[in-house]
Design a protein around this motif. Structure first.
Motif, PDB file in Angstrom:
ATOM      1  N   GLY A 196       6.094   0.621  11.001  1.00 50.30           N
ATOM      2  CA  GLY A 196       5.541  -0.319  10.028  1.00 50.30           C
ATOM      3  C   GLY A 196       4.064  -0.583  10.291  1.00 50.30           C
ATOM      4  O   GLY A 196       3.259  -0.629   9.359  1.00 50.30           O
ATOM      5  N   MET A 197       3.723  -0.741  11.563  1.00 52.44           N
ATOM      6  CA  MET A 197       2.327  -1.002  11.927  1.00 52.44           C
ATOM      7  C   MET A 197       1.444   0.207  11.612  1.00 52.44           C
ATOM      8  O   MET A 197       0.291   0.053  11.221  1.00 52.44           O
ATOM      9  CB  MET A 197       2.213  -1.341  13.420  1.00 52.44           C
ATOM     10  CG  MET A 197       2.848  -2.652  13.786  1.00 52.44           C
ATOM     11  SD  MET A 197       2.141  -4.004  12.834  1.00 52.44           S
ATOM     12  CE  MET A 197       1.649  -5.106  14.090  1.00 52.44           C
ATOM     13  N   LYS A 198       2.012   1.413  11.794  1.00 47.72           N
ATOM     14  CA  LYS A 198       1.241   2.627  11.482  1.00 47.72           C
ATOM     15  C   LYS A 198       0.913   2.664   9.987  1.00 47.72           C
ATOM     16  O   LYS A 198      -0.183   3.053   9.591  1.00 47.72           O
ATOM     17  CB  LYS A 198       2.042   3.878  11.865  1.00 47.72           C
ATOM     18  CG  LYS A 198       2.043   4.147  13.349  1.00 47.72           C
ATOM     19  CD  LYS A 198       2.891   5.356  13.680  1.00 47.72           C
ATOM     20  CE  LYS A 198       2.947   5.574  15.175  1.00 47.72           C
ATOM     21  NZ  LYS A 198       3.917   6.581  15.571  1.00 47.72           N
ATOM     22  N   VAL A 199       1.901   2.269   9.180  1.00 47.22           N
ATOM     23  CA  VAL A 199       1.670   2.222   7.731  1.00 47.22           C
ATOM     24  C   VAL A 199       0.590   1.180   7.426  1.00 47.22           C
ATOM     25  O   VAL A 199      -0.342   1.433   6.653  1.00 47.22           O
ATOM     26  CB  VAL A 199       2.979   1.875   6.981  1.00 47.22           C
ATOM     27  CG1 VAL A 199       2.696   1.630   5.503  1.00 47.22           C
ATOM     28  CG2 VAL A 199       3.990   2.993   7.135  1.00 47.22           C
ATOM     29  N   LYS A 200       0.711   0.026   8.050  1.00 53.26           N
ATOM     30  CA  LYS A 200      -0.251  -1.047   7.795  1.00 53.26           C
ATOM     31  C   LYS A 200      -1.662  -0.633   8.214  1.00 53.26           C
ATOM     32  O   LYS A 200      -2.630  -0.941   7.526  1.00 53.26           O
ATOM     33  CB  LYS A 200       0.173  -2.322   8.539  1.00 53.26           C
ATOM     34  CG  LYS A 200       1.361  -3.003   7.876  1.00 53.26           C
ATOM     35  CD  LYS A 200       1.789  -4.210   8.682  1.00 53.26           C
ATOM     36  CE  LYS A 200       2.941  -4.943   8.011  1.00 53.26           C
ATOM     37  NZ  LYS A 200       3.368  -6.100   8.790  1.00 53.26           N
ATOM     38  N   TYR A 201      -1.764   0.052   9.345  1.00 50.11           N
ATOM     39  CA  TYR A 201      -3.082   0.508   9.785  1.00 50.11           C
ATOM     40  C   TYR A 201      -3.662   1.507   8.779  1.00 50.11           C
ATOM     41  O   TYR A 201      -4.834   1.425   8.397  1.00 50.11           O
ATOM     42  CB  TYR A 201      -3.004   1.130  11.184  1.00 50.11           C
ATOM     43  CG  TYR A 201      -4.298   1.784  11.604  1.00 50.11           C
ATOM     44  CD1 TYR A 201      -5.496   1.072  11.567  1.00 50.11           C
ATOM     45  CD2 TYR A 201      -4.336   3.115  11.990  1.00 50.11           C
ATOM     46  CE1 TYR A 201      -6.698   1.676  11.917  1.00 50.11           C
ATOM     47  CE2 TYR A 201      -5.536   3.725  12.347  1.00 50.11           C
ATOM     48  CZ  TYR A 201      -6.710   2.998  12.301  1.00 50.11           C
ATOM     49  OH  TYR A 201      -7.899   3.601  12.633  1.00 50.11           O
ATOM     50  N   GLY A 202      -2.810   2.417   8.336  1.00 52.94           N
ATOM     51  CA  GLY A 202      -3.249   3.393   7.328  1.00 52.94           C
ATOM     52  C   GLY A 202      -3.722   2.700   6.061  1.00 52.94           C
ATOM     53  O   GLY A 202      -4.742   3.079   5.473  1.00 52.94           O
ATOM     54  N   LEU A 203      -2.991   1.672   5.672  1.00 52.19           N
ATOM     55  CA  LEU A 203      -3.371   0.917   4.467  1.00 52.19           C
ATOM     56  C   LEU A 203      -4.697   0.191   4.687  1.00 52.19           C
ATOM     57  O   LEU A 203      -5.560   0.184   3.810  1.00 52.19           O
ATOM     58  CB  LEU A 203      -2.283  -0.104   4.118  1.00 52.19           C
ATOM     59  CG  LEU A 203      -1.075   0.444   3.360  1.00 52.19           C
ATOM     60  CD1 LEU A 203      -0.005  -0.634   3.240  1.00 52.19           C
ATOM     61  CD2 LEU A 203      -1.458   0.939   1.980  1.00 52.19           C
ATOM     62  N   ALA A 204      -4.850  -0.393   5.870  1.00 48.72           N
ATOM     63  CA  ALA A 204      -6.088  -1.128   6.172  1.00 48.72           C
ATOM     64  C   ALA A 204      -7.302  -0.202   6.048  1.00 48.72           C
ATOM     65  O   ALA A 204      -8.324  -0.579   5.485  1.00 48.72           O
ATOM     66  CB  ALA A 204      -6.019  -1.718   7.579  1.00 48.72           C
ATOM     67  N   VAL A 205      -7.162   1.039   6.550  1.00 53.81           N
ATOM     68  CA  VAL A 205      -8.269   2.005   6.452  1.00 53.81           C
ATOM     69  C   VAL A 205      -8.491   2.399   4.989  1.00 53.81           C
ATOM     70  O   VAL A 205      -9.606   2.387   4.483  1.00 53.81           O
ATOM     71  CB  VAL A 205      -7.988   3.260   7.327  1.00 53.81           C
ATOM     72  CG1 VAL A 205      -9.026   4.343   7.081  1.00 53.81           C
ATOM     73  CG2 VAL A 205      -7.964   2.882   8.802  1.00 53.81           C
ATOM     74  N   ALA A 206      -7.373   2.738   4.323  1.00 56.62           N
ATOM     75  CA  ALA A 206      -7.478   3.198   2.923  1.00 56.62           C
ATOM     76  C   ALA A 206      -8.072   2.115   2.023  1.00 56.62           C
ATOM     77  O   ALA A 206      -8.787   2.421   1.070  1.00 56.62           O
ATOM     78  CB  ALA A 206      -6.114   3.620   2.414  1.00 56.62           C
ATOM     79  N   LEU A 207      -7.796   0.858   2.347  1.00 61.19           N
ATOM     80  CA  LEU A 207      -8.262  -0.225   1.479  1.00 61.19           C
ATOM     81  C   LEU A 207      -9.685  -0.695   1.804  1.00 61.19           C
ATOM     82  O   LEU A 207     -10.229  -1.529   1.093  1.00 61.19           O
ATOM     83  CB  LEU A 207      -7.308  -1.427   1.610  1.00 61.19           C
ATOM     84  CG  LEU A 207      -5.884  -1.187   1.104  1.00 61.19           C
ATOM     85  CD1 LEU A 207      -4.993  -2.346   1.490  1.00 61.19           C
ATOM     86  CD2 LEU A 207      -5.866  -0.973  -0.384  1.00 61.19           C
ATOM     87  N   SER A 208     -10.242  -0.161   2.885  1.00 62.01           N
ATOM     88  CA  SER A 208     -11.547  -0.676   3.331  1.00 62.01           C
ATOM     89  C   SER A 208     -12.735   0.175   2.912  1.00 62.01           C
ATOM     90  O   SER A 208     -13.855  -0.117   3.288  1.00 62.01           O
ATOM     91  CB  SER A 208     -11.558  -0.825   4.861  1.00 62.01           C
ATOM     92  OG  SER A 208     -10.548  -1.706   5.250  1.00 62.01           O
ATOM     93  N   HIS A 209     -12.483   1.244   2.157  1.00 59.38           N
ATOM     94  CA  HIS A 209     -13.649   2.048   1.743  1.00 59.38           C
ATOM     95  C   HIS A 209     -13.812   2.080   0.231  1.00 59.38           C
ATOM     96  O   HIS A 209     -14.380   3.037  -0.332  1.00 59.38           O
ATOM     97  CB  HIS A 209     -13.613   3.451   2.364  1.00 59.38           C
ATOM     98  CG  HIS A 209     -12.431   4.291   1.991  1.00 59.38           C
ATOM     99  ND1 HIS A 209     -12.357   5.001   0.815  1.00 59.38           N
ATOM    100  CD2 HIS A 209     -11.285   4.532   2.651  1.00 59.38           C
ATOM    101  CE1 HIS A 209     -11.222   5.663   0.774  1.00 59.38           C
ATOM    102  NE2 HIS A 209     -10.552   5.395   1.869  1.00 59.38           N
ATOM    103  N   GLY A 210     -13.337   1.048  -0.408  1.00 61.26           N
ATOM    104  CA  GLY A 210     -13.572   0.890  -1.847  1.00 61.26           C
ATOM    105  C   GLY A 210     -12.964   1.993  -2.692  1.00 61.26           C
ATOM    106  O   GLY A 210     -13.569   2.429  -3.677  1.00 61.26           O
TER     107      GLY A 210
END
Lengths: 222, 290
Positions: B134-148
């Motif tokens: 779950g945390m791996k997914v969340k980290y991936g989302l955090a990266v994907a959501l941080s570059h506009g």
């Protein structure tokens, strides 16, 4: 370009690759063919590529906002960087051998040696270039599969080239003596010429690795 | 009607044992598109094709007026791609991987990234291998959501998440689509996720698109049917998909055009899961060895 190299250096160099690159210091060993010390940096790639595979480096890099062909460019830059690092690292040890150790040793008349001079580094760059042009485009044809054949072939061919160069200096009377004569202007010109040719071949082959490897990698389905 | 941001036009990719066959669909700005189908139906292959990770045999992909072939780098800058969770470089810390990744994005928003880390309760000092799925997914989302990113392509983003985390992530999707106008194309096996947030559905089966339409239109195409099995004629029974009998009652799914044929039975809105079972089991029955 800068970011790619940063990524490769930050994430993709295992300790073993640094260690093998550092073994180029063996160039200092007296009465030992200088070129042999540069087999070790090549052997270091035996660990670098499998570790990158285990870390899913290709998929990670391909997902970054770069062209697919830049994935190959990144690795070519890394390989060249490590090879050049091994060359730079070996220079002080080479100077010690050329200026301190070699003059105090009796000259081996039976098997005279190429020694450490500017030409040596030109030959080293040619050997590295040969390794790269065989290994890298071959590897990127199927980067997720077995690559030991590509690596071993590239290693043996590179070692073969080293052997031929070393043997020539042993076999042709006076060549080794001439190339190691820093006081002779003609020798210096020859040394610098070989170094220049080495640099050109190294850069040209690196460019071709990017071109051919990139072309092959473009066809790979990730 | 919002603008089309992604056009997938007749893409075909032939493998020795699988064919992505003439796949076409579109995705509009600010919409959440659920990409569904069974395992091996071609969802991941299609997503990889959109991102240019595959060499297509034919067809084209247009993102925001640009083609993947010509503008690969700029398109990748505007797309966030996530396959499950991040599992690259398991021995590296989150902060190291991010420090490398962020250099490549033109529109990286460090402040926003910090906010996502906090929101998802991610510890930067942790190594990737120490993270739960779950945390791996969340980290991936955090990266994907941080570059506009204008488009987020997420392959099974909710797999491995507990119900609360899943709900958080789905909530995020809805906020991102609504507030930031980003489009989200995500595949999932958890059909209830789609019920919660998908505006559109793209259904793929054996490499072919079965249906690509709005979620409402998709659901309106089918009805859930229940009733007394003794009142069913054999001809009527054949028309019911995913037919089940239990406690003297039957249930199943029918296409809406059969509505008048089954007037004496209880008809209600079908769930996406029922529809998926109807589509898949129907096909399975045709090829059944029994």
């Amino acid at each position: 370009m800068k970011n790619l190299l940063f990524k490769e250096i930050r994430l993709c160099i295992p300790f073993q690759a640094w260690m093998f690159a550092a073994f180029s210091m063996f160039v200092m060993i007296p009465s030992w063919p200088s070129l042999v010390a540069f087999v070790y940096p090549l052997a270091g790639f035996m660990t670098l590529f499998p570790i990158a595979l285990a870390n899913r480096d290709i998929l990670y890099t391909s997902i970054l906002p770069i062209k697919k062909t830049d994935v190959v460019k990144g690795k070519v830059m890394l390989v060249c960087f490590l090879q050049l690092a091994s060359v730079v690292w070996s220079i002080p040890f080479g100077i010690v051998k050329a200026l301190v150790l070699a003059p105090s040793m009796p000259v081996d008349q039976t098997y005279p040696e190429l020694g450490v001079n500017f030409a040596t580094y030109g030959f080293v760059l040619i050997v590295f270039a040969v390794f790269n042009i065989i290994f890298l485009p071959w590897y990127y044809k199927k980067p997720d599969g077995r690559h030991s054949a590509a690596q071993l072939t590239a290693m043996f061919v590179a070692m073969g080239v080293m052997g031929v160069i070393s043997a020539l200096f042993m076999a042709v009377p006076g060549w080794a003596e001439f190339i190691n004569d820093f006081s002779n202007t003609t020798s210096q010109i020859v040394q610098f010429s070989i170094l220049g040719v080495g640099i050109i071949i190294f850069l040209l082959f690196a460019y071709l690795c990017c071109l051919w490897g990139g072309k092959r990698f473009k066809r790979v389905n990730l | 009607m919002s603008n089309t941001i992604l056009e997938v036009n007749n893409i075909t990719k032939i493998y020795p044992t699988f064919k992505l066959d003439d796949v076409s669909f579109t995705a509009s700005e600010g919409r959440i598109v659920g990409f569904i189908g069974r395992n091996g139906a071609g969802k991941t292959t299609t997503m990889k094709a959109i991102y240019g990770l595959l060499e297509l045999d034919s067809g084209s992909i247009i993102f925001d007026g640009k083609t993947v072939k010509k503008d690969e780098q700029s398109i990748k800058n505007e797309i966030g791609l996530l396959f499950g969770g991040i599992d690259y470089y398991p021995n590296q810390k989150i902060k190291v991987l991010t420090s490398v990744t962020k250099r490549f994005y033109e529109n990286w928003d460090e402040e926003l990234y910090r906010k996502w880390l906090k929101y998802f309760e991610l510890d930067e000092e942790k190594k990737i291998k120490e993270l739960s799925n779950g945390m791996k997914v969340k980290y991936g989302l955090a990266v994907a959501l941080s570059h506009g990113a204008k488009l987020l392509i997420l392959d099974e983003p909710t797999s491995g998440l507990d119900p609360v985390s899943r709900d958080e992530v789905l909530d995020c999707f809805m906020k991102i689509a609504k507030n930031k106008g980003a489009t989200i194309l995500f595949s999932t096996h958890v059909i209830s996720d789609l019920e919660k947030c998908a505006d559109d559905i793209v259904y793929i089966q054996k490499g072919k698109i079965v249906k690509a339409c709005s979620s409402r239109e998709f659901k309106e195409g089918y009805l859930k049917i229940e009733g007394d099995p003794t009142k069913l004629s054999p001809l009527e029974k054949d028309k019911i998909g995913h037919y089940r009998e239990h406690d003297g009652k039957f249930s199943g799914t029918i296409p809406s055009e059969y509505k008048t044929t089954f007037e004496g039975f209880t008809l209600s809105e079908s769930s996406l899961e029922d529809i998926m079972l109807y589509i898949e089991r129907g096909v399975e029955d045709e090829e059944s060895p029994f």
